[in-house]
Design a protein around this motif. Sequence first.
Motif, short mmCIF file in Angstrom:
data_model
loop_
_atom_site.label_atom_id
_atom_site.label_comp_id
_atom_site.label_asym_id
_atom_site.label_seq_id
_atom_site.Cartn_x
_atom_site.Cartn_y
_atom_site.Cartn_z
N UNK A 48 1.95 -4.09 -10.65
CA UNK A 48 1.70 -2.68 -10.35
C UNK A 48 2.78 -2.15 -9.43
N UNK A 49 3.07 -0.86 -9.57
CA UNK A 49 4.03 -0.21 -8.68
C UNK A 49 3.33 0.59 -7.58
N UNK A 50 2.18 1.18 -7.91
CA UNK A 50 1.53 2.09 -6.98
C UNK A 50 0.02 2.06 -7.18
N UNK A 51 -0.72 2.14 -6.06
CA UNK A 51 -2.19 2.13 -6.11
C UNK A 51 -2.71 3.32 -5.32
N UNK A 52 -3.61 4.08 -5.94
CA UNK A 52 -4.25 5.22 -5.28
C UNK A 52 -5.64 4.79 -4.84
N UNK A 53 -5.88 4.76 -3.51
CA UNK A 53 -7.11 4.20 -2.96
C UNK A 53 -7.93 5.25 -2.22
N UNK A 54 -9.19 5.31 -2.56
CA UNK A 54 -10.13 6.04 -1.70
C UNK A 54 -10.36 5.18 -0.45
N UNK A 55 -10.60 5.79 0.67
CA UNK A 55 -10.79 5.02 1.90
C UNK A 55 -12.24 4.60 2.10
N UNK A 75 5.59 -5.29 -2.00
CA UNK A 75 6.39 -4.17 -2.50
C UNK A 75 5.53 -3.05 -3.09
N UNK A 76 4.25 -3.28 -3.24
CA UNK A 76 3.39 -2.29 -3.89
C UNK A 76 3.22 -1.06 -3.01
N UNK A 77 3.26 0.12 -3.62
CA UNK A 77 3.08 1.38 -2.88
C UNK A 77 1.58 1.69 -2.78
N UNK A 78 1.15 2.06 -1.59
CA UNK A 78 -0.25 2.42 -1.36
C UNK A 78 -0.33 3.90 -1.04
N UNK A 79 -1.20 4.60 -1.76
CA UNK A 79 -1.47 6.01 -1.47
C UNK A 79 -2.96 6.15 -1.21
N UNK A 80 -3.31 6.61 -0.01
CA UNK A 80 -4.71 6.80 0.33
C UNK A 80 -5.15 8.19 -0.11
N UNK A 81 -6.35 8.25 -0.69
CA UNK A 81 -6.93 9.51 -1.14
C UNK A 81 -8.31 9.62 -0.50
N UNK A 82 -8.56 10.68 0.27
CA UNK A 82 -9.84 10.77 0.98
C UNK A 82 -10.21 12.21 1.26
N UNK A 83 -11.46 12.41 1.56
CA UNK A 83 -11.93 13.75 1.92
C UNK A 83 -11.92 13.99 3.42
#
Length: 373
Positions: A48-55, A75-83
Amino acid sequence: MLRAIIVDDELLSVKRLNRILSESGTVNVCRTFLNPLEALDYARENPLDIVFLDISMPEIDGMSLSARLRAHDKEIHIVFVTGYDEYAVQAFDMNALDYLMKPVTAERVARTLERAGSKTAVTVSESLLSIRLFNGLQLHRQDESRSLLRLRSPKTEELLVYLIYKGKVSREEIIDTLWGGFEPEKAHKNLNTTLYYIRKTISESQLKNPINAYRKEIWIEEEHMDCDLYEFKRLVKQIRQEQGISALNLIRQAEDLYTGTFLKSKGYEWAIAQSRQLEREFIELLELAGKHYSESGQSNPALHYFEAILKLDPLREDISLETIRIYIANGRMNEAVRQYRSLEQMLKQELGTVPDPRIAAAIRNVDPLALSL
């Protein structure tokens, strides 16, 4: 394209982000997960290159999941997605690529993807893995170089070929077939290690990875590789739906692909039945073409296909009769007699029988003394 997964326990949020990413044209959303544990298992076995994670998620929160993912692949990119914005500082302390507030927008996601693209060092190659399974086994790049790929061991070769042959298969079936008799723990370890080396070779060769793995199953993405077996099966299916010239043109393509026995000389027991089935299907195609040309009075192409059948199945008396009739019609009596004697000898050795009387009669009707010696 960036290989991504989405992990969020809110289904509507998953659907919204999946749509935005898919419409971006730069992201391939491999899977979406409501369960973070399942996402972790998937990420451990798939590049994987990138992961979109809810917190805020049950069982494992996004922060903990991020740490586990990074432990597996730094090396994986982490993007946090939250309210909630209270996690922003903590997210960037963990070296996250970005922090998105719900509801996410296409414009905001576009900026995240630009950042991911600028930080991705590896250029995704458009080359495919090309594999030839007829008449042995050959792996190479599908590009101008056509350079060969060499896997680590015979077992890595066999596992890759088995996955291609099955398309989609459970881990248990793989173990029963390739590591039968091993202790379960050792067998699973062997499978994971062998799979790792296959994917490592593909990755180091900068080829698209056609293998997807999950907890219970492993499967092949056919569009990410070039395989003569897949193309042959496609042609067989299409030929059965076609007629006339269209079918004949497809049969010629199938003939070019079938260069020899499926996995010739590899000695895989599980491949024996498939090899026989593919040979039967190929003979059916040859017979279809041969009879078409024979019925339309085109003796030379008919003879080509009948002779090809006899090389694969020399005991076919009906095809021998058709071949002998063409030889006779073209004044090739010596070859007609030679074909009869060859059939006669093989039937005696293999089955203890003699040829159909009609075959001898076809020759004697032209030359009564031809079979007298």
